[in-house]
Design a protein around this motif. Structure first.
Motif, short mmCIF file in Angstrom:
data_model
loop_
_atom_site.label_atom_id
_atom_site.label_comp_id
_atom_site.label_asym_id
_atom_site.label_seq_id
_atom_site.Cartn_x
_atom_site.Cartn_y
_atom_site.Cartn_z
N LEU A 1 0.83 -1.20 0.00
CA LEU A 1 0.00 0.00 0.00
C LEU A 1 0.87 1.26 0.00
N LEU A 2 1.85 1.28 0.87
CA LEU A 2 2.73 2.45 0.96
C LEU A 2 3.52 2.64 -0.33
N ASP A 3 4.03 1.54 -0.87
CA ASP A 3 4.88 1.63 -2.06
C ASP A 3 4.09 2.05 -3.29
N THR A 4 2.78 1.84 -3.26
CA THR A 4 1.96 2.25 -4.42
C THR A 4 1.32 3.61 -4.21
N GLY A 5 1.74 4.32 -3.15
CA GLY A 5 1.32 5.71 -3.00
C GLY A 5 0.18 5.98 -2.05
N VAL A 6 -0.31 4.96 -1.35
CA VAL A 6 -1.35 5.22 -0.36
C VAL A 6 -0.70 5.94 0.82
N PRO A 7 -1.21 7.09 1.23
CA PRO A 7 -0.61 7.82 2.36
C PRO A 7 -0.65 7.00 3.64
N ALA A 8 0.42 7.06 4.40
CA ALA A 8 0.48 6.30 5.64
C ALA A 8 -0.67 6.66 6.58
N ALA A 9 -1.10 7.92 6.54
CA ALA A 9 -2.18 8.36 7.41
C ALA A 9 -3.51 7.69 7.07
N ASP A 10 -3.58 7.08 5.88
CA ASP A 10 -4.81 6.41 5.46
C ASP A 10 -4.82 4.93 5.84
N ILE A 11 -3.80 4.47 6.55
CA ILE A 11 -3.65 3.04 6.84
C ILE A 11 -3.61 2.80 8.34
N ALA A 12 -4.37 1.82 8.78
CA ALA A 12 -4.30 1.36 10.17
C ALA A 12 -3.81 -0.08 10.19
N ALA A 13 -2.84 -0.33 11.05
CA ALA A 13 -2.32 -1.68 11.25
C ALA A 13 -2.90 -2.22 12.55
N ILE A 14 -3.72 -3.26 12.43
CA ILE A 14 -4.34 -3.86 13.60
C ILE A 14 -3.45 -5.02 14.05
N VAL A 15 -2.93 -4.91 15.27
CA VAL A 15 -1.90 -5.84 15.72
C VAL A 15 -2.18 -6.31 17.15
N GLU B 1 -0.93 4.20 11.39
CA GLU B 1 -1.58 4.20 12.70
C GLU B 1 -1.63 2.76 13.23
N ILE B 2 -1.21 2.58 14.45
CA ILE B 2 -1.19 1.25 15.06
C ILE B 2 -2.37 1.12 16.02
N ARG B 3 -3.17 0.09 15.81
CA ARG B 3 -4.32 -0.16 16.68
C ARG B 3 -4.20 -1.57 17.27
N LYS B 4 -4.31 -1.65 18.57
CA LYS B 4 -4.16 -2.94 19.24
C LYS B 4 -5.50 -3.64 19.35
N ALA B 5 -5.53 -4.91 18.92
CA ALA B 5 -6.73 -5.73 19.05
C ALA B 5 -6.33 -7.19 18.84
N THR B 6 -7.13 -8.09 19.35
CA THR B 6 -6.89 -9.51 19.12
C THR B 6 -8.20 -10.17 18.72
N TYR B 7 -8.07 -11.19 17.89
CA TYR B 7 -9.25 -11.95 17.48
C TYR B 7 -9.94 -12.60 18.68
N ASP B 8 -9.14 -12.94 19.69
CA ASP B 8 -9.69 -13.68 20.82
C ASP B 8 -10.43 -12.81 21.83
N ASP B 9 -10.33 -11.48 21.69
CA ASP B 9 -11.02 -10.57 22.61
C ASP B 9 -11.91 -9.64 21.79
N PRO B 10 -13.16 -10.06 21.54
CA PRO B 10 -14.06 -9.27 20.68
C PRO B 10 -14.25 -7.84 21.14
N SER B 11 -14.04 -7.57 22.44
CA SER B 11 -14.24 -6.21 22.93
C SER B 11 -13.21 -5.23 22.36
N THR B 12 -12.08 -5.75 21.87
CA THR B 12 -11.04 -4.87 21.31
C THR B 12 -11.28 -4.53 19.85
N LEU B 13 -12.20 -5.23 19.20
CA LEU B 13 -12.33 -5.12 17.75
C LEU B 13 -13.09 -3.88 17.26
N PRO B 14 -14.20 -3.48 17.90
CA PRO B 14 -14.92 -2.31 17.39
C PRO B 14 -14.04 -1.05 17.32
#
Length: 285
Positions: free
Chosen positions: A21-35, A50-63
């Motif tokens: 995404l970054l290499d094809t010109g999508v601005p970093a501000a338009d991307i969230a990394a869910i980790v 943007e880094i957002r913390k969430a896990t598949y095993d804890d549904p409360s973190t996903l919204p």
């Protein structure tokens, strides 16, 4: 707010998607990394993602992780037996957040294959189909890295063991699949889509020939029955369950379930898939 979000963004596929995404010109501000572990995403954060913390095993973190996102790439989980519940939690959160399109990484021929990995993918696709979300399903065949990661073993033993019966596998590199996912994430598309993705097919004999040519070390393919392969794998230390599982994957190749004549991958990425010999050279390097 970010336009695009990628789950599992510090994994081997997710990180490549964000780099695409970054290499094809999508601005970093338009991307969230869910980790799961933000500390592992420091390099992405340094590039402005943007880094957002969430896990598949804890549904409360996903919204919160998907809030404000227009397009979401759901990379399938890696915990057998839990994937459907995990994926459903992400789908539910995406629907609640008003995500416009969800892209999901599935498996080749998910609705018809007997591949032991397929049932959870098929079930996830069924959840998507009834979710009301617009979706794109990327049915990935095998990664070429499934084989190139074993290059040291091949060179040491001089043998590639398999139970594929001379059938072909339409493998492609992880980077190829990442490029396809980045395109699917950013392209404008109406309705729902399912893509059958795979690279140029090869047999294990052709794999052995390619390894021999690239490395200069003679490697041969030894084709076994599924039972013989399972026994051989137990002989080198795998437990019976894991050995049987690996043999069942090769059986899926043997009956043609991981070969496709679809050109969806090359159409999405705008070029042929990475040649097998190039992938072997990269692994050797």
């Amino acid at each position: 707010m970010p336009t695009y979000a990628v789950t599992g963004a510090t994994g081997r596929l997710g990180r490549l998607v964000i780099e695409q995404l970054l290499d094809t010109g999508v601005p970093a501000a338009d991307i969230a990394a869910i980790v799961r572990s933000p500390e592992k995403a420091a390099a992405l954060a340094a590039r402005g993602v943007e880094i957002r913390k969430a896990t598949y095993d804890d549904p409360s973190t996903l919204p919160g992780a998907v809030a404000g996102v227009r397009r979401l790439l759901l990379i399938s989980g890696d915990t057998p037996g839990q994937r459907v519940a995990q994926h459903t939690a992400v789908i539910d959160a995406a629907k609640l957040a008003g995500v416009e399109r969800l892209i999901y990484t599935s498996i080749l021929n998910a609705d018809t294959t007997t591949n032991p990995l397929a049932p959870e993918h098929k079930a996830t696709e069924e959840v998507l189909a009834t979710s009301g979300l617009a979706y794109t399903v990327l049915r990935n065949s095998w990664y070429t890295e499934n084989y190139t990661d074993q290059l040291p073993q091949y060179l040491t033993s001089g043998t590639i063991l398999g139970a594929t019966g001379g059938s072909k596998v339409s493998a492609a590199t992880r980077a190829d699949y990442a490029r396809a996912a980045a395109v699917a994430l950013t392209r404008e598309e109406d309705g729902n889509s399912v893509y059958e993705l795979g690279g140029t097919a090869f047999t294990f004999d052709e794999l052995a020939d390619a390894v021999t040519e690239v490395t200069g070390t003679t490697v041969v393919h030894q084709d076994l029955s599924a039972a013989e392969l399972a026994s051989a794998l137990q002989g080198v230390g795998l437990d019976a369950g894991t050995a049987g599982f690996v043999a069942a994957l090769d059986h899926s190749i043997a009956i043609g379930e991981l070969e496709t004549d679809s050109d969806d991958l090359s159409r999405l990425i705008g070029r042929p898939s990475t040649p097998l010999r190039d992938a072997i050279r990269a692994a050797q390097a």
